[in-house]
Write a protein that holds these residues in place. Structure first.
Motif, PDB file in Angstrom:
ATOM      1  N   GLY A  62       0.807  -1.212   0.000  1.00 44.49           N
ATOM      2  CA  GLY A  62       0.000   0.000   0.000  1.00 44.49           C
ATOM      3  C   GLY A  62       0.839   1.261   0.000  1.00 44.49           C
ATOM      4  O   GLY A  62       0.313   2.354  -0.171  1.00 44.49           O
ATOM      5  N   LYS A  63       2.137   1.126   0.233  1.00 39.62           N
ATOM      6  CA  LYS A  63       3.030   2.280   0.231  1.00 39.62           C
ATOM      7  C   LYS A  63       3.432   2.607  -1.204  1.00 39.62           C
ATOM      8  O   LYS A  63       3.293   1.795  -2.102  1.00 39.62           O
ATOM      9  CB  LYS A  63       4.303   1.975   1.020  1.00 39.62           C
ATOM     10  N   LYS A  64       3.970   3.839  -1.390  1.00 40.36           N
ATOM     11  CA  LYS A  64       4.539   4.189  -2.676  1.00 40.36           C
ATOM     12  C   LYS A  64       5.810   3.374  -2.879  1.00 40.36           C
ATOM     13  O   LYS A  64       6.507   3.026  -1.917  1.00 40.36           O
ATOM     14  CB  LYS A  64       4.888   5.678  -2.731  1.00 40.36           C
ATOM     15  N   TYR A  65       6.113   3.100  -4.127  1.00 40.60           N
ATOM     16  CA  TYR A  65       7.291   2.318  -4.460  1.00 40.60           C
ATOM     17  C   TYR A  65       8.559   2.952  -3.897  1.00 40.60           C
ATOM     18  O   TYR A  65       9.423   2.258  -3.368  1.00 40.60           O
ATOM     19  CB  TYR A  65       7.396   2.168  -5.988  1.00 40.60           C
ATOM     20  N   LYS A  66       8.662   4.290  -3.980  1.00 44.94           N
ATOM     21  CA  LYS A  66       9.886   4.948  -3.512  1.00 44.94           C
ATOM     22  C   LYS A  66      10.075   4.827  -1.996  1.00 44.94           C
ATOM     23  O   LYS A  66      11.184   4.908  -1.501  1.00 44.94           O
ATOM     24  CB  LYS A  66       9.918   6.420  -3.927  1.00 44.94           C
ATOM     25  N   LYS A  67       8.979   4.633  -1.245  1.00 48.01           N
ATOM     26  CA  LYS A  67       9.068   4.484   0.212  1.00 48.01           C
ATOM     27  C   LYS A  67       9.162   3.024   0.643  1.00 48.01           C
ATOM     28  O   LYS A  67       9.386   2.743   1.806  1.00 48.01           O
ATOM     29  CB  LYS A  67       7.826   5.095   0.872  1.00 48.01           C
ATOM     30  N   CYS A  68       8.971   2.104  -0.305  1.00 50.07           N
ATOM     31  CA  CYS A  68       8.949   0.680   0.040  1.00 50.07           C
ATOM     32  C   CYS A  68      10.132  -0.033  -0.628  1.00 50.07           C
ATOM     33  O   CYS A  68      11.265   0.132  -0.184  1.00 50.07           O
ATOM     34  CB  CYS A  68       7.606   0.072  -0.385  1.00 50.07           C
ATOM     35  N   CYS A  69       9.866  -0.782  -1.643  1.00 47.92           N
ATOM     36  CA  CYS A  69      10.909  -1.593  -2.309  1.00 47.92           C
ATOM     37  C   CYS A  69      11.901  -0.773  -3.108  1.00 47.92           C
ATOM     38  O   CYS A  69      13.002  -1.224  -3.393  1.00 47.92           O
ATOM     39  CB  CYS A  69      10.265  -2.652  -3.212  1.00 47.92           C
ATOM     40  N   GLY A  70      11.531   0.442  -3.486  1.00 51.15           N
ATOM     41  CA  GLY A  70      12.419   1.269  -4.285  1.00 51.15           C
ATOM     42  C   GLY A  70      13.350   2.152  -3.466  1.00 51.15           C
ATOM     43  O   GLY A  70      14.154   2.903  -4.010  1.00 51.15           O
ATOM     44  N   SER A  71      13.272   2.059  -2.142  1.00 50.00           N
ATOM     45  CA  SER A  71      14.088   2.946  -1.317  1.00 50.00           C
ATOM     46  C   SER A  71      15.537   2.479  -1.235  1.00 50.00           C
ATOM     47  O   SER A  71      16.421   3.269  -0.953  1.00 50.00           O
ATOM     48  CB  SER A  71      13.512   3.031   0.103  1.00 50.00           C
ATOM     49  N   GLY A  72      15.778   1.215  -1.439  1.00 50.27           N
ATOM     50  CA  GLY A  72      17.154   0.704  -1.390  1.00 50.27           C
ATOM     51  C   GLY A  72      17.613   0.406   0.014  1.00 50.27           C
ATOM     52  O   GLY A  72      18.708  -0.115   0.227  1.00 50.27           O
TER      53      GLY A  72
END
Length: 114
Positions: A99-109
């Motif tokens: 439910g999170k934005k990609y940049k705050k979840c799996c895309g944060s690194g």
């Protein structure tokens, strides 16, 4: 020619092979014909018609003691579709379902610790 020149040419040829610059011949060409194994004349005629229709080179073998194999022809008639991946936008919902934005979840690194 000097011996050192010969060695350097061999090394550069080997490097180009490792980099994938030399590729296999395309299936259905004179260098790499379609090879099929059939049991009947009917199947052989079918293979010959399809290959001739498309301009492909082919070799037909009659071997009744081995199973039929027309996989090369099937690959040419129904090639696999190229894989296309949709690029994930940073502000789109994450694919993991959190439910999170990609940049705050799996895309944060960053790696979450338990």
């Amino acid at each position: 020619m000097f011996p050192s020149c010969k060695r350097s040419r061999r090394k550069s040829a080997n490097k180009s092979i490792l980099r994938g610059k030399r590729s296999m011949a395309k299936l259905g060409t004179e260098k790499r014909p379609i090879i099929v194994r059939v049991h009947s004349d009917e199947k052989a005629r079918y293979v010959a018609e399809k290959c001739t229709e498309h301009g492909w080179q082919y070799i037909i073998g009659f071997e009744t003691d081995k199973p039929e194999d027309i996989s090369d022809l099937e690959k040419m008639l129904d090639p696999p579709a190229p894989v296309t991946l949709k690029k994930m936008g940073r502000n789109e919902p994450c694919q993991c379902g959190s439910g999170k934005k990609y940049k705050k979840c799996c895309g944060s690194g960053s790696v979450l610790s338990a």
